[in-house]
Design a protein around this motif. Structure first.
Motif, PDB file in Angstrom:
ATOM      1  N   TYR A  62      -4.957   5.524  -6.018  1.00 38.97           N
ATOM      2  CA  TYR A  62      -6.319   5.854  -5.606  1.00 38.97           C
ATOM      3  C   TYR A  62      -6.992   6.820  -6.563  1.00 38.97           C
ATOM      4  O   TYR A  62      -8.176   6.728  -6.820  1.00 38.97           O
ATOM      5  N   TYR A 102      -6.301   4.339   5.272  1.00 40.59           N
ATOM      6  CA  TYR A 102      -6.221   3.511   4.066  1.00 40.59           C
ATOM      7  C   TYR A 102      -5.221   2.378   4.245  1.00 40.59           C
ATOM      8  O   TYR A 102      -5.488   1.231   3.908  1.00 40.59           O
ATOM      9  N   THR A 103      -4.041   2.704   4.792  1.00 41.39           N
ATOM     10  CA  THR A 103      -3.032   1.662   5.008  1.00 41.39           C
ATOM     11  C   THR A 103      -3.586   0.584   5.927  1.00 41.39           C
ATOM     12  O   THR A 103      -3.410  -0.613   5.698  1.00 41.39           O
ATOM     13  N   ARG A 162      -1.050   3.294  -2.906  1.00 36.12           N
ATOM     14  CA  ARG A 162      -1.285   4.684  -2.554  1.00 36.12           C
ATOM     15  C   ARG A 162      -1.273   5.618  -3.765  1.00 36.12           C
ATOM     16  O   ARG A 162      -1.983   6.608  -3.805  1.00 36.12           O
ATOM     17  N   ARG A 163      -0.438   5.295  -4.756  1.00 34.24           N
ATOM     18  CA  ARG A 163      -0.365   6.139  -5.948  1.00 34.24           C
ATOM     19  C   ARG A 163      -1.523   5.900  -6.910  1.00 34.24           C
ATOM     20  O   ARG A 163      -1.623   6.542  -7.949  1.00 34.24           O
ATOM     21  N   ASP A 175      -6.933  11.195   9.577  1.00 37.60           N
ATOM     22  CA  ASP A 175      -5.754  10.946   8.757  1.00 37.60           C
ATOM     23  C   ASP A 175      -6.080   9.828   7.766  1.00 37.60           C
ATOM     24  O   ASP A 175      -6.013   8.648   8.079  1.00 37.60           O
ATOM     25  N   GLU A 212       0.841  -1.200   0.000  1.00 36.18           N
ATOM     26  CA  GLU A 212       0.000   0.000   0.000  1.00 36.18           C
ATOM     27  C   GLU A 212       0.875   1.249   0.000  1.00 36.18           C
ATOM     28  O   GLU A 212       0.646   2.188  -0.766  1.00 36.18           O
ATOM     29  N   LEU A 213       1.906   1.240   0.862  1.00 39.44           N
ATOM     30  CA  LEU A 213       2.755   2.422   0.984  1.00 39.44           C
ATOM     31  C   LEU A 213       3.532   2.694  -0.300  1.00 39.44           C
ATOM     32  O   LEU A 213       3.690   3.842  -0.714  1.00 39.44           O
ATOM     33  N   ARG A 244      -4.590   8.801   5.084  1.00 35.47           N
ATOM     34  CA  ARG A 244      -3.511   7.935   4.645  1.00 35.47           C
ATOM     35  C   ARG A 244      -3.358   6.740   5.577  1.00 35.47           C
ATOM     36  O   ARG A 244      -3.207   5.610   5.143  1.00 35.47           O
ATOM     37  N   ARG A 245      -3.404   7.043   6.902  1.00 37.84           N
ATOM     38  CA  ARG A 245      -3.241   5.950   7.850  1.00 37.84           C
ATOM     39  C   ARG A 245      -4.423   5.004   7.807  1.00 37.84           C
ATOM     40  O   ARG A 245      -4.273   3.795   7.875  1.00 37.84           O
TER      41      ARG A 245
END
Lengths: 343, 306, 385
Positions: free
Chosen positions: B89, B192-193, B86-87, B187, B81-82, B189-190
Motif C-alpha cells: 500500500y 482493506y482485507t 498489504r505490504r 480498523d 492481501e494478508l 487493516r480489516r
C-alpha cells in the motif's frame, strides 16, 4: 553528480555513480562486460553456435532494457508498453526483408535487406510512434500513465495481430538474416559482436545523457517537479524527449532481435513482454546503468537453466520477483556492488 | 441490417458489459480505497472459474459451483492481501505493478501445474440451457440473459452497499480521505482485507459465469483484465459509477464494432479483405475510444482522485 | 570475478561440453504439448512414438520439445535442435504459423522435415523444398472435399466462418474452390471472419441467424470450435453444420457433448476405416493409451512409419538416397493408399464422417462414405523444386 573517471570499463562512458563504493561497483561492471564478451567467445571456440546465439539474446534483451531504464529508472515514467517499440522495430526488419525478398514495393518504396537501412528506419519509426504515444500519455500521470501506455501497446498488438498483409497472428519469417557491409551477419559470433557494440553504444549514450544538464533536469522532474518548475523549466518536453530516446533504443534492440530469431510475430508486442522487460530492469536494479545487463543475464539464464529443469519455471520466476520487489529493492547490481542508483 | 439483429447485438454488448463491470468494479474499488493497482485481478477470475468447474463436476450442482467459485476467489483474495498486497500500500505504483505481475505468474503457472494445460469444460445447467423469444422474433440464449440479470443485481447491490451500509460509509471515507478513516478509529487493516476479498469475489463470479459459456483455462483472465483496465480508465479510476458506464460503453462498442466494421468495409471490398481491415480496426476500436476520452478528460469520465 | 558470475560462466561451460555424441539417427520433434489445442500435439506424439516403439530399433533417438503453440519458441527450439543436438530429421509441428516460422530455414540448412499435420499453402507451392515432406495433407484438402460434398448434396446457400488468419482464409478459399464454379446454382451467402482465439461467438451467431443461409460450414480449430458449438447449441438456431475433422476429432466432440451430434465432417482417415494396417493401429493405440486415436495420432503414426521405411533403405546422411526412399512412400498407411505428388504432399482420398451417439452414449464419429477421390492441392503447380 560526478563523471567517474578511473576504472573506466573498456571504451564506454562509465556510470555516473555515488561516490563511496565506486571501486567495487566499477569492478562488478567490468566483470559483467567481460563475462558477456568472453562466454560467447569460448562457446565459439568450442563450436557451440547455440551458446553464441544465447549470449546475443542476452545482449539484445539487455539493450531493450537499457531503453526502458531511461524512461522508467531515470525518468520515473512507468511505461507498461515498451513491447510496442520492441515489436515495431522487429516488424521494420521483417517487413523490409519481406519486400526485399520478393522485390515488391511498400507505398512506392522498395524493401531492403541492409541492416543499416533497417536500423535507421526502425529508429525513425519507433521515435515517431513514441512521440505520438508520449505526447498523449505524458498529459496523464500515475496509474493513468501506466494504463494508457499499456493500452497503446495493446492497440499496436491487436493491429499487428489482425492485419493480414504481414502474417497477422502468424508472424513474419525472415528467411535469410539481413546483411551488413563488410561484416558477415550470418556468422553467429560476428552478429554477436555487432549487437554487443550497439549495446555498449546505447549504454554510453544513456550515461552521457544522464551526465548532462538534460539528465539533471530529467532527474529533477522525477524527484521534485515543483523545484524544476521554479527553475523555469517545463518537465513535459524533457520527459517527452527521454521517452522518445528510450523507445528508439528499445526499437533498435527489437530490429536486431527479429534478425537473431529470423522471425517476428505479435508475441514481441504482447503486454507480457512489456512486463518481462520491466522485470529485467528491476531484477538488475532500477536506474543503474548496468542494471539491464545484469537483469538480462539473470533472466535469460534462469529461463534457460530453470526452463530446462521444469516447464513451470515461470512459477519460480514469480516467487523470485516477488521476493525482489518486497525485500531486495536494489536488484542484482545493488546486491553485488552496493551504492545507490539513479547516478 | 435488420432491427432485430441490431437489438440482439446490443444485448450481446450489454452482456459483455455486465461481465466487464463485475471485473472492473473490484479493480476500481481496490484502487479507490487503497490506492493499489492490481494486475493479478484476472487470477481471481481464473480461480473462480476453476473452482466452479471442479465443484460442478463433482457435485453436479451448478449453483453450488458458482457459490464455491466466488467464495474460493474471495478466500484467495484475502490470503493474497494478508501475505503480499498489504505490504504494497505504501509502495510506488511500480512496485505494485511488479509484485502483482509476479502474482500472475505464480497463479497461472501454479494452476497449470495442478490442473494441466488442457481446458476444463463447464456447461450451463439444464434449466438455463436453450433460448427464449425476444420481442421482434429473434431468440436469445437464456444463460446470457441470466448473466445480464446477475450483473444488474450486483450493480444494485454494490450501490446499496456503498450508499446505505456502515461498510459503505467507511469505503467512501477511505476514497475521499485515506488518512481520515484511521483517525475515525476504524480498523483499516480489516477494512482493506474485506474490500480486497469483495473485489476478488466479484472477479471470481465473473469467471465462473463466463466459464460455463466458453472454457476454463489458464490465462483466461488476462484479456478480460486488460479490457477491465480500459473500462476503469475510461470511467475514472476509483469510481463505481464510472466503472458501470465504462463497462457498458466498452461492451457495446466492442461488440458492435466487431460486427459492423467488417460489414461496412464489405460494401467496397472483398469479404476477406474487408474482414482484414474491419477486424483490425474493430480490435483497436476501444483503445481509440479510450485515447479520445483521455485526450479530453485526462482523469476519465467520472474521476474520483488519482 | 565474483561468485555469481563465476557460477554462471561455469554453468554455461558445462552445458556446452555436455552435449552428447550423435547416435545413429536423431529425430527432433517440436510439437504442442501445453496450452490450448495441446491434445493435437499429444496425439501426434503418441501416434509417432507408438510406431517407433513397435519398430524396437536401438539406433533411433527421438527428442521431444513442447512449443506451447508459440512461433517464437518453436523457432528457438528448432535452432537448438539444429545447432546443439544436430538432429537428422525434424517433425511434429501442429500449427501452420509455427511451421512457416520454422520449416523454410530448417530445410534450407540441410535437415529433413516431415510434417505430421500443418500443411500451409506456401510450403506446398512457392516455398516447397526437396527436404520437406508433408505426410498429413495440404490444409485445403479437407475443406475442399467438404465443398465438393456439400455441392453434391445440394446445399445452395452455405455460410462460411473461419478465424481471420492465413489458415482461416486459406480454408474458406479451399472450400469455395471446389464448391463454386462450373454448373450448379449454389452460392456462398456470406463469409464471417472471427478473431483467432476468440471465445465468445454471440455476435457471429446473431449474424448467422439473421442470414438467409441453409447450412453452415466452419473452420474453428481447437478450443474455438468447442466454445462455438456449445454456444451454438443454446442459441436456438436450426441449421445443418459442416466442417473439417479439425473441429470434430474424438477429443473435441467429447468436450462439446450432445451439441456435436449430427455434424458432418471430412477427414482423410477414420478409426473405422477398414484396412489391415488401420485395424492393427487402432487396436494397439487403444491398448497403449486407453482412448480412441484421433486423425492426429494416425498422422503421427504414418509419419513415423514413413521415416522407418526410408531408414531401411538409407541413412539421412546420404541425403539423395534417403530422399528417394521417402518419395517412394513404401509403407502401409493406415489411410489405405498413400502416395506423394510432385510437391511431396499427399494425393489421397477424403472421407465424410458423421458425429453420432456411440454405444456408451457419448458422441463419436462414424464413417459415412467418400467425399472425393485422389484430391491433390492446387499449389503443386507453383512448386519449382
Amino acid at each position: 553528480m560526478t563523471e567517474h573517471s578511473t576504472e573506466r570499463p573498456h571504451d564506454t562512458a562509465a556510470a555516473p555513480m555515488g561516490a563511496p563504493r565506486l571501486g567495487r561497483q566499477g569492478l562488478v561492471h567490468v566483470a559483467l562486460l567481460t563475462l558477456t564478451l568472453l562466454a560467447p567467445l569460448v562457446a565459439h571456440l568450442l563450436g557451440e553456435a547455440y551458446y553464441v546465439n544465447l549470449a546475443t539474446r542476452i545482449v539484445l534483451v539487455a539493450m531493450a532494457g537499457v531503453g526502458l531504464n531511461l524512461a522508467l529508472g531515470h525518468g520515473g515514467m512507468i511505461s507498461f508498453g515498451h513491447a510496442a517499440y520492441f515489436g515495431v522495430g522487429g516488424y521494420v526488419a521483417g517487413i523490409s526483408a519481406y519486400h526485399a525478398f520478393d522485390g515488391s514495393l511498400l507505398m512506392g518504396l522498395p524493401g531492403s535487406d541492409d541492416m543499416l537501412v533497417i536500423w535507421a528506419v526502425a529508429l525513425l519509426a519507433c521515435g515517431l510512434l513514441a512521440l505520438a504515444i508520449g505526447a498523449v500519455s505524458l498529459r496523464t500521470s500515475g496509474v493513468y500513465f501506466i494504463m494508457i501506455t499499456l493500452a497503446f501497446a495493446q492497440m499496436v498488438y491487436y493491429f499487428a495481430n489482425s492485419w493480414p498483409s504481414y502474417g497477422g497472428q502468424d508472424g513474419l519469417p525472415i528467411y535469410l538474416r539481413n546483411g551488413l557491409p563488410l561484416i558477415d551477419s550470418q556468422d553467429p559470433l560476428s552478429f554477436f559482436l555487432v549487437c554487443f557494440a550497439l549495446l555498449l553504444a546505447a549504454m554510453a549514450i544513456t550515461a552521457r545523457l544522464m551526465g548532462s544538464r538534460f539528465g539533471a533536469a530529467l532527474t529533477m522532474a522525477r524527484l521534485n517537479e515543483t523545484r524544476l518548475a521554479t527553475a523555469g523549466i517545463s518537465p513535459y518536453p524533457i520527459r517527452l524527449t527521454a521517452f522518445v530516446i528510450s523507445a528508439m533504443i528499445t526499437g533498435l534492440a527489437g530490429a536486431l532481435y527479429a534478425d537473431l530469431n529470423g522471425f517476428v510475430s505479435p508475441a514481441m508486442l504482447s503486454w507480457h513482454f512489456s512486463g518481462e522487460l520491466m522485470v529485467i530492469v528491476i531484477l538488475g536494479g532500477v536506474g543503474r546503468l548496468f542494471g539491464p545487463l545484469a537483469g538480462a543475464i539473470v533472466y535469460v539464464l534462469m529461463e534457460t537453466l530453470l526452463g530446462g529443469l521444469t516447464e513451470y519455471w515461470l512459477f519460480f520466476l514469480g516467487l523470485v520477483l516477488l521476493g525482489v520487489v518486497l525485500f531486495a529493492r536494489q536488484g542484482v547490481i545493488g546486491w553485488l556492488a552496493g551504492g545507490t542508483p539513479h547516478g | 441490417m435488420s432491427a432485430t439483429l441490431l437489438i440482439e447485438q446490443l444485448i450481446n454488448g450489454l452482456q459483455l458489459g455486465t461481465m466487464l463491470f463485475l471485473m472492473a468494479s473490484g479493480l476500481t474499488l481496490v484502487f479507490g480505497v487503497m490506492g493499489l493497482i492490481n494486475l493479478a485481478h484476472g487470477s481471481f477470475y481464473m480461480v473462480g472459474a476453476y473452482v466452479t468447474a471442479l465443484t460442478t463436476a463433482s457435485t453436479g450442482s451448478f449453483l453450488l459451483g458458482l457459490a464455491a467459485g466466488s467464495l474460493a476467489a474471495a478466500a484467495a483474495g484475502a490470503v493474497v492481501e494478508l501475505l503480499v498486497i498489504r505490504r504494497l500500500y505504501h509502495r510506488s505504483h511500480l512496485d505494485q505493478v511488479l509484485a502483482t505481475f509476479a502474482l500472475i505468474l505464480i497463479f497461472s503457472e501454479g494452476t497449470r501445474w495442478l490442473f494441466g494445460s488442457s481446458p476444463l469444460w463447464l456447461s450451463p445447467p439444464e434449466w438455463l440451457a436453450g433460448s427464449v423469444a425476444l420481442p421482434g422474433g429473434a431468440r436469445y440464449p437464456v444463460y446470457r440473459l441470466m448473466i445480464i440479470a446477475v450483473g444488474v443485481l450486483i450493480a444494485a447491490g454494490l450501490y446499496l452497499l456503498i450508499s446505505r451500509t456502515r461498510l459503505g460509509m467507511r469505503i467512501r471515507a477511505g476514497e475521499s480521505d485515506r488518512e481520515m478513516i484511521g483517525a475515525l478509529g476504524i480498523d483499516i487493516r480489516r477494512l482493506y482485507t474485506l474490500v480486497f476479498a469483495l473485489g476478488a469475489a466479484l472477479a471470481g463470479l465473473a469467471g465462473s459465469l463466463v466459464g460455463a459459456l466458453q472454457s476454463v483455462q489458464v490465462g483466461m483472465g488476462e484479456p478480460v483484465l486488460i479490457l477491465a483496465f480500459v473500462v476503469i480508465v475510461i470511467g475514472g479510476i476509483g469510481s463505481i459509477k464510472g466503472a458501470l458506464l465504462g463497462a457498458i460503453l466498452v461492451g457495446v462498442v466492442d461488440t458492435l464494432g466487431r460486427i459492423f466494421l467488417p460489414a461496412l468495409f464489405g460494401l467496397f471490398m472483398s469479404p476477406s479483405e474487408a474482414a482484414g481491415v474491419g477486424t483490425a480496426l474493430a480490435a483497436m476500436l476501444i483503445y481509440i475510444l479510450m485515447a479520445v476520452i483521455l485526450a479530453f478528460k485526462p482523469q476519465g469520465l467520472f474521476a474520483a482522485h488519482d | 570475478m565474483n561468485k555469481l558470475t563465476r557460477a554462471g560462466l561455469g554453468l554455461l561451460m558445462t552445458t556446452a561440453v555436455a552435449t552428447v555424441q550423435a547416435e545413429e539417427v536423431r529425430i527432433g520433434m517440436i510439437t504442442t504439448l501445453s496450452g490450448g489445442g495441446s491434445h493435437l500435439g499429444v496425439d501426434v506424439r503418441d501416434g509417432f512414438m507408438l510406431a517407433i516403439d513397435q519398430a524396437a530399433r536401438d539406433d533411433i533417438e527421438v527428442l521431444i520439445q513442447d512449443d506451447a503453440r508459440r512461433p517464437d519458441l518453436a523457432k528457438t527450439l528448432s535452432n537448438e535442435f539444429m545447432q546443439r543436438d544436430e538432429v537428422d530429421i525434424m517433425t511434429g509441428i501442429i500449427w501452420s504459423n509455427l511451421a512457416m516460422a520454422v520449416v523454410p530455414s530448417v530445410v534450407r540448412q540441410g535437415t529433413f522435415y516431415l510434417s505430421p499435420n500443418a500443411g500451409p499453402s506456401a510450403l506446398a507451392g512457392r516455398l516447397c523444398h526437396e527436404n520437406y515432406f508433408n505426410v498429413a495433407y495440404q490444409n485445403d484438402n479437407l475443406h475442399g472435399a467438404m465443398g465438393a460434398y456439400m455441392r453434391e448434396q445440394g446445399f445452395e446457400r452455405p455460410l462460411l466462418m473461419a478465424p481471420n488468419y492465413p489458415a482461416g482464409t486459406d480454408a474458406l478459399a479451399g472450400f469455395k474452390h471446389l464448391y463454386e464454379g462450373e454448373v450448379d446454382g449454389g452460392e456462398v451467402v456470406d463469409e464471417l471472419y472471427t478473431q483467432l482465439g476468440q471465445t465468445d461467438y454471440a455476435a457471429e451467431i446473431a449474424q448467422i441467424r439473421a442470414s438467409e443461409a441453409d447450412s453452415l460450414f466452419f473452420f474453428l480449430p481447437g478450443g474455438m470450435g468447442i466454445s462455438f458449438m456449445k454456444q451454438w447449441q443454446n442459441s436456438g438456431v436450426e441449421m445443418p453444420v459442416f466442417g473439417a475433422a479439425f473441429s470434430f476429432d474424438e477429443i473435441i466432440i467429447q468436450a462439446v457433448g450432445q451439441a456435436a451430434i449430427g455434424a458432418m465432417n471430412t477427414s482423410e482417415w477414420a478409426y473405422d476405416l477398414d484396412n489391415a494396417a488401420n485395424r492393427a493401429f487402432v487396436e494397439a493405440f487403444r491398448a497403449a493409451h486407453e482412448r480412441t486415436p484421433t486423425l492426429y495420432a494416425a498422422q503421427g503414426y504414418d509419419t513415423a512409419r514413413l521415416i522407418l521405411s526410408a531408414l531401411d533403405e538409407a541413412h539421412p546422411d546420404d541425403q539423395d538416397a534417403f530422399r528417394e526412399a521417402l518419395r517412394a512412400a513404401d509403407f502401409a498407411s493406415v489411410r489405405g493408399d498413400f502416395r506423394f505428388g510432385p510437391n511431396q504432399h499427399p494425393i489421397q482420398d477424403i472421407y465424410v464422417r458423421e458425429v453420432v451417439e456411440g454405444t456408451d452414449g457419448k458422441p463419436t464419429n462414424r464413417l459415412v462414405g467418400l467425399a472425393i477421390e485422389d484430391i491433390q492441392d492446387v499449389y503443386a503447380e507453383q512448386c519449382r523444386m
